[in-house]
Enzyme design. Structure first.
Site, PDB file in Angstrom:
ATOM      1  N   GLY A   1      -2.006   4.944  -4.311  1.00  0.00           N
ATOM      2  CA  GLY A   1      -1.991   3.916  -4.986  1.00  0.00           C
ATOM      3  C   GLY A   1      -0.857   4.061  -6.203  1.00  0.00           C
ATOM      4  O   GLY A   1      -0.510   2.903  -6.657  1.00  0.00           O
ATOM      5  N   ILE A  23      -3.917   4.500   0.859  1.00  0.00           N
ATOM      6  CA  ILE A  23      -4.534   4.710   2.261  1.00  0.00           C
ATOM      7  C   ILE A  23      -5.610   5.791   2.197  1.00  0.00           C
ATOM      8  O   ILE A  23      -6.517   5.700   2.851  1.00  0.00           O
ATOM      9  CB  ILE A  23      -3.465   5.458   2.956  1.00  0.00           C
ATOM     10  CG1 ILE A  23      -2.164   4.472   3.186  1.00  0.00           C
ATOM     11  CG2 ILE A  23      -3.660   5.904   4.563  1.00  0.00           C
ATOM     12  CD1 ILE A  23      -0.753   5.009   3.371  1.00  0.00           C
ATOM     13  N   PHE A  52       0.949  -1.325   0.147  1.00  0.00           N
ATOM     14  CA  PHE A  52      -0.050   0.083   0.059  1.00  0.00           C
ATOM     15  C   PHE A  52       0.954   1.146   0.106  1.00  0.00           C
ATOM     16  O   PHE A  52       2.070   1.007   0.340  1.00  0.00           O
ATOM     17  CB  PHE A  52      -0.793  -0.049   1.281  1.00  0.00           C
ATOM     18  CG  PHE A  52      -0.227   0.160   2.390  1.00  0.00           C
ATOM     19  CD1 PHE A  52       0.293   1.271   3.268  1.00  0.00           C
ATOM     20  CD2 PHE A  52       0.123  -0.975   3.103  1.00  0.00           C
ATOM     21  CE1 PHE A  52       0.830   1.135   4.233  1.00  0.00           C
ATOM     22  CE2 PHE A  52       0.915  -1.156   4.450  1.00  0.00           C
ATOM     23  CZ  PHE A  52       1.305   0.305   5.143  1.00  0.00           C
ATOM     24  N   CYS A  53       0.248   2.359  -0.561  1.00  0.00           N
ATOM     25  CA  CYS A  53       0.884   3.757  -0.329  1.00  0.00           C
ATOM     26  C   CYS A  53      -0.129   4.756  -0.305  1.00  0.00           C
ATOM     27  O   CYS A  53      -1.239   4.474  -0.051  1.00  0.00           O
ATOM     28  CB  CYS A  53       1.812   3.820  -1.564  1.00  0.00           C
ATOM     29  SG  CYS A  53       0.823   3.749  -3.183  1.00  0.00           S
ATOM     30  N   THR A  54       0.295   5.969  -0.367  1.00  0.00           N
ATOM     31  CA  THR A  54      -0.639   7.099  -0.061  1.00  0.00           C
ATOM     32  C   THR A  54      -1.976   7.052  -0.943  1.00  0.00           C
ATOM     33  O   THR A  54      -2.995   7.214  -0.512  1.00  0.00           O
ATOM     34  CB  THR A  54       0.042   8.220  -0.213  1.00  0.00           C
ATOM     35  OG1 THR A  54       1.225   8.536   0.642  1.00  0.00           O
ATOM     36  CG2 THR A  54      -0.802   9.528   0.295  1.00  0.00           C
TER      37      THR A  54
END
Length: 301
Positions: free
Chosen positions: A178, A203, A174-176
């Site tokens: 995508g 996120i 996952f990341c901020t």
């Protein structure tokens, strides 16, 4: 209240430089601020402005080659989160430094926010945070692996050094918003990892859609604008930014003896020299003078 739209889209732009000026002109004419990056691989950025202005810019972007199905994530800001507009042409819209990585060819399995908790709770799943160390420091999913990378460019080397830890594991990343996972999942697939998943919308989408009482998220999410962080419901978080090192700090950090506005904080006070600090103090002086004149110092983001 201002509308903030975070967006990215991987597509082929044969001449990204030719797209820059019309996009920049529209943003300027409509009072949009923020950062937009164009590259041969697509577009990435975050913009802020009135509801009507943001809608107009998004319509313009959707009309660019291959961008008809552009998706974006929205939140709000009580004050302007950017001080100016930047529209730039770059080599990559998110820098990984791996020329063979192509998210248009293949990516991991998208997992909707509503299904994310069940996936990461499975015992055969390893959850990896692909963000930078200073982002992870203020919040992440419970139990997620922190690669402790200073930049996304370091992720491939970290994976090669640590991949044995994840033998026979399904990988969930996952990341901020995508975008980093588009590249990191493509990279892992190219390295033979059988099952790779990533959080659709990142996120930000999770914090927007998953109720706090059901959440496995702990802390706040760093965002690259004047809000600094957001929490569940995409409410503005408590963090501020140290303008010396660009890391997030809390209000109580400003009460510490190692904090000096624009010069140092608890994170960077030991990282810079006396000469660095003297230069930063002069910059702060010029920022204060510019504010007194009612102008803006261009070195202050």
């Amino acid at each position: 209240m201002l509308t903030v739209a975070a967006l990215y889209h991987f597509t082929r732009f044969d001449d990204p430089a030719a797209l820059r000026a019309p996009l920049a002109r529209l943003c300027c004419a409509r009072g949009i601020t923020g950062i937009l990056l164009l590259a041969h691989e697509g577009i990435n950025g975050t913009i802020a402005g009135s509801r009507a202005a943001v809608d107009e810019v998004l319509a313009h972007i959707r009309a660019l080659p291959g961008c008809a199905d552009l998706e974006w994530k929205e939140s709000t800001a009580s004050t302007q989160p950017f001080r100016r507009l930047k529209v730039r042409v770059k080599r990559e819209i998110v820098t990984m430094g791996q020329p063979d990585v192509d998210p248009r060819a293949s990516v991991g399995n998208y997992v909707a926010p509503a299904d994310w908790n069940a996936l990461i709770a499975a015992p055969d799943v390893a959850v990896i945070d692909t963000r930078n160390d200073y982002e992870v420091a203020i919040g992440s999913f419970k139990g997620a692996v922190n690669p402790q990378t200073a930049s996304f460019r370091e992720f491939p080397a970290w994976w090669e050094a640590n991949k044995a830890r994840f033998h026979n594991k399904r990988i969930a990343m996952f990341c901020t918003g995508g975008i980093r996972c588009e590249k990191s999942t493509n990279y892992l697939l190219s390295k033979g990892v059988a099952e790779v998943y990533h959080l659709k919308g990142g996120i930000l989408k999770y914090l927007e859609e998953v109720p706090a009482e059901q959440s496995r998220w702990e802390g706040a999410c760093f965002v690259f604008d004047g809000r600094v962080s957001v929490e569940h419901g995409l409410r503005e978080g408590p963090h501020l930014l140290c303008h010396a090192c660009r890391r997030p700090i809390l209000p109580e950090d400003m009460e510490r003896t190692d904090y000096e506005q624009g010069v140092s904080c608890r994170h960077c006070v030991q990282e810079t020299t006396a000469a660095d600090k003297a230069r930063f103090r002069e910059r702060q002086k010029q920022i204060a003078l510019a504010r007194a004149r009612g102008t803006r110092h261009m070195g202050f983001l």
